[in-house]
Design an enzyme around this catalytic site. Structure first.
Site, PDB file in Angstrom:
ATOM      1  N   GLU A 119     -46.622 -39.679 -33.619  1.00 33.86           N
ATOM      2  CA  GLU A 119     -47.894 -39.182 -33.073  1.00 33.86           C
ATOM      3  C   GLU A 119     -48.541 -38.178 -34.019  1.00 33.86           C
ATOM      4  OE1 GLU A 119     -47.677 -39.335 -28.333  1.00 33.86           O
ATOM      5  OE2 GLU A 119     -45.916 -38.386 -29.202  1.00 33.86           O
ATOM      6  N   GLU A 139     -40.586 -43.753 -26.731  1.00 35.85           N
ATOM      7  CA  GLU A 139     -40.545 -42.932 -25.505  1.00 35.85           C
ATOM      8  C   GLU A 139     -40.174 -43.701 -24.249  1.00 35.85           C
ATOM      9  OE1 GLU A 139     -43.255 -40.561 -28.278  1.00 35.85           O
ATOM     10  OE2 GLU A 139     -42.827 -42.673 -27.860  1.00 35.85           O
TER      11      GLU A 139
END
Length: 720
Positions: A119, A139
């Site tokens: 990210e 995730e």
């Protein structure tokens, strides 16, 4: 120097180009709270630089950023939803400020850039990777979704379909795949990474690369018309639900968030992501899956410590070939430990070698290894009818028939042929290690090493400590199991050790349900669909083998007569007497045939109801909740007893043994995580409703005490 923090620094390289260098104390970079704080301060400092022309992100480690610090998650997830939402929003302000800095930015990625690390690089305008790089958003495997802009930026960068595949699947991409998808802009050799990134950054500064357009694309709505969007998201949701199922909400939540935010700008889309993340983090599933990750790290840490303390295994031996022996030999050879496989019968050796060959051929077909490597691995398994060469083995695994007299004879025989330093282990599922140790002159060099079938698939190996087993022996065997790619868990000796000891009360609860009139097909359906086991108890008994279960049941009844003894004939007895042995002879609770792919196919067997009629009081219907309670309470009680008696050392190890050895539903995290999620007092109240069914339903005193005090089993992360 523009900025110096604890985990990163910022300095000018040349002519207005600033470098943010991630270099935390320790072996890896993580996006923990301290690093986020340092990154925020570093970016604020960059905004004050009037001569700034460009920014490059680099790493002082072999991996760029391995992700967020998962050890912080248990604490974060216990926060109120508002606090959690604010934490995400604050992190997003940092990444937004990085993305909005008024000069071009580039990330030079080496090794892992996963989760928060991915990210972070998505917030830069350009990305160059070396060929060691692995980039992705895992995730959903932790029961959550990207929360720092991953579900917003990645679809806008590479398109909705490939982004949803990566995010919902929790996937990571190697450098060449990342390049094809457009996640990175170039892939170079590690030694040229820095120069290549600087060259690209200078081209952007000089106006040769349109970095502003790239940035705007990530901040704008997705480029999909209404028909494209409908088709894309409808198909993605269908596929995700099919793969993930109802017990794992993270993948479908991530897809729905991407869909909802498709027509929004970056800042609006980040709010949708924020809500999705918070909802997942506050569910029971995310703490369970995060707990499994942390527990797994704990086990790996213990194995690494054992490897430091014990002698390394260079050569091994397996006594007893066949499917199990062949599986153990294959696993050892595959991981680089040559192995002698000894048996008294040539057909058994042939079966063992065929098993190893079959497994290697599958690896070959999948492209996991080439023909040369396969031949080398196969050549490192030495089948023999004699003991010649056995003296060279550091660790010997006895895997002959599950008969105490036969095992004792083989163990005594091999001990005479090896040196004093050789460790001997027994792959037994039920026979006490202390009993087998009586046949040996050096019991301190002996322990149990219980593999699970099929060996190549099942991660768990139970290492059983006998009363005379030395700690050095345990360390060596734990290290060998870890070297084989397994997850070793040390338990103390008792009938059934840990996994089988807790499995048979579960089967006892199932037998009592059938005695009281339950339909075994309904029980299987509830335990699979509602509770989440990969197989219901009847199906599992068929896979284990009714004869094996019948024998083990007798062993457990002898070891724990009060709880596991029975004075009635049950369904397993009926099946055994009827020679319905399960998958091994194609008939058990179900009948079995082979499908077109050569896999066992399960079908209903109408004749079983008639066979079971004599041991069933009367047909009765049970609620799903009662079916779950009546099968699970006996298992949960026994797991707790094992902890209280010191058979297993920690809740973390118990939960991992259940997940890795029995397929306990990962989304429930194991028995202790499950108890914490429902509340100990609630569990005691539920179990007491079934106390009249016998001692196997009696809640252990230690659990009652913790419930009365309002305690839980996981008060803190296992590695805190």
């Amino acid at each position: 120097m523009i900025y110096q923090g604890e985990t990163l620094s910022v300095s000018y390289l040349e002519d207005g180009i600033a470098e943010i260098n991630f270099n935390a104390p320790g072996s890896v970079n993580k996006l923990d709270r301290k690093t986020l704080e340092n990154l925020s301060e570093a970016i604020n400092a960059l905004y004050q630089q009037n001569e700034l022309k460009g920014v490059i992100l680099t790493s002082g480690k072999s991996a760029f950023i391995v992700g967020a610090d998962v050890t912080e998650f248990p604490d974060i997830m216990t926060q109120d939803a508002d606090v959690l939402s604010s934490w995400l929003a604050e992190a997003n302000i940092i990444f937004n400020r990085l993305e909005d800095i008024p000069v071009p930015t580039i990330a030079a990625i080496t090794g892992f850039a996963l989760g928060g690390g991915c990210e972070c690089v998505l917030a830069t305008d350009m990305r160059v990777a070396d060929n060691t790089a692995l980039v992705g958003l895992p995730e959903t495997k932790l029961g959550i979704m990207p929360g720092w802009g991953g579900s917003v930026r990645l679809p806008r960068l590479i398109g909705a379909d490939p982004a949803m595949d990566i995010i919902a699947g929790g996937k990571a991409k190697k450098a060449d795949e990342a390049l094809k998808l457009g996640i990175v802009d170039a892939v170079v050799a590690p030694e040229t990474l820095r120069d290549a990134a600087l060259t690209m950054l200078k081209d952007a500064i000089a106006g040769k690369l349109e970095w502003r357009a790239r940035r705007e694309q990530k901040k704008a709505p997705l480029k999909l018309n209404k028909i494209e969007a409908t088709m894309s998201f409808t198909m993605a949701k269908g596929m995700v639900m099919q793969v993930a199922g109802p017990h794992y909400p993270a993948p479908i939540t991530a897809v729905k968030c991407i869909e909802k935010a498709a027509g929004m700008s970056r800042d609006e889309a980040l709010q949708v992501e924020n809500k999705g993340f918070v909802a997942l983090a506050k569910s029971d599933v995310a703490p369970a899956l995060v707990g499994i990750f942390l527990n797994d790290q704990y086990i790996k840490g213990k194995a690494k410590q054992a490897a430091k303390e014990g002698k390394d295994t260079q050569r091994a031996a397996v006594l007893g070939a066949g499917i199990m022996g062949g599986g153990i030999a294959y696993q050892s050879a595959l991981k680089g430990v040559p192995v002698v496989m000894k048996d008294i019968a040539q057909p058994s050796l042939d079966l063992g070698m065929n098993e190893a060959s079959k497994l290697l051929n599958k690896q070959l077909e999948r492209g996991k290894l080439n023909g040369l490597k396969m031949a080398k691995i196969l050549a490192s398994i030495q089948p023999t009818l004699h003991y010649a060469g056995i003296e060279e083995a550091d660790v010997i695994v006895e895997a002959v028939v599950e008969n105490p007299k036969v095992k004792a004879a083989v163990l005594a025989e091999v001990e005479e042929r090896v040196g004093d330093d050789t460790v001997i282990t027994s792959n037994t599922s039920t026979i006490p290690i202390n009993l087998l140790a009586k046949s040996l002159k050096r019991p301190e060099k002996f322990c149990g090493m219980h593999f699970f079938n099929p060996v190549h698939r099942m991660p768990l190996v139970e290492i059983i400590r006998g009363e005379h087993t030395s700690e050095e022996t345990i360390s060596r065997v734990v290290a060998y199991a870890a070297k084989m790619g397994k997850s070793p868990i040390v338990v103390n000796d008792c009938p059934g050790f840990f996994v089988n000891r807790v499995l048979f009360p579960y089967f006892a609860g199932f037998s009592l349900l059938l005695r009281d009139g339950a339909d075994f097909t309904k029980v299987d359906k509830v335990m699979e669909k509602k509770f989440g086991w990969p197989m219901g108890p009847a199906y599992l008994l068929d896979v284990v083998g009714i004869d094996t279960a019948h024998h083990a049941q007798a062993v457990m009844a002898e070891g724990f007569p009060e709880r596991m003894g029975k004075d009635y004939k049950d369904a397993v007895d009926v099946m055994f007497e009827s020679q319905r042995l399960g998958q091994k002879n194609s008939k058990g609770f179900y009948t079995y045939s082979v499908d077109r792919k050569g896999k066992p196919k399960k079908d209903l067997a109408p004749e079983v109801a008639e066979l079971l009629a004599p041991v069933v009081s009367r047909a009765a219907d049970f609620s799903d909740e009662d079916i779950i309670a009546r099968t699970m309470v006996p298992m949960i009680n026994e797991v707790v007893r094992c902890l209280e008696e010191g058979i297993i050392a920690t809740p973390a190890e118990a939960d991992m043994a259940l997940v890795y050895g029995l397929g306990f539903p990962p989304f429930r995290g194991g028995v202790f995580r499950y108890l914490d999620s429902i509340g100990l007092a609630n569990y005691v109240a539920m179990a007491e409703k079934f106390a009249h069914l016998g001692a196997v339903y009696e809640v252990p005193a230690g659990l009652r005490d913790k419930a009365a005090k309002g305690e839980s089993y996981y008060n803190a992360p296992v590695n805190a």
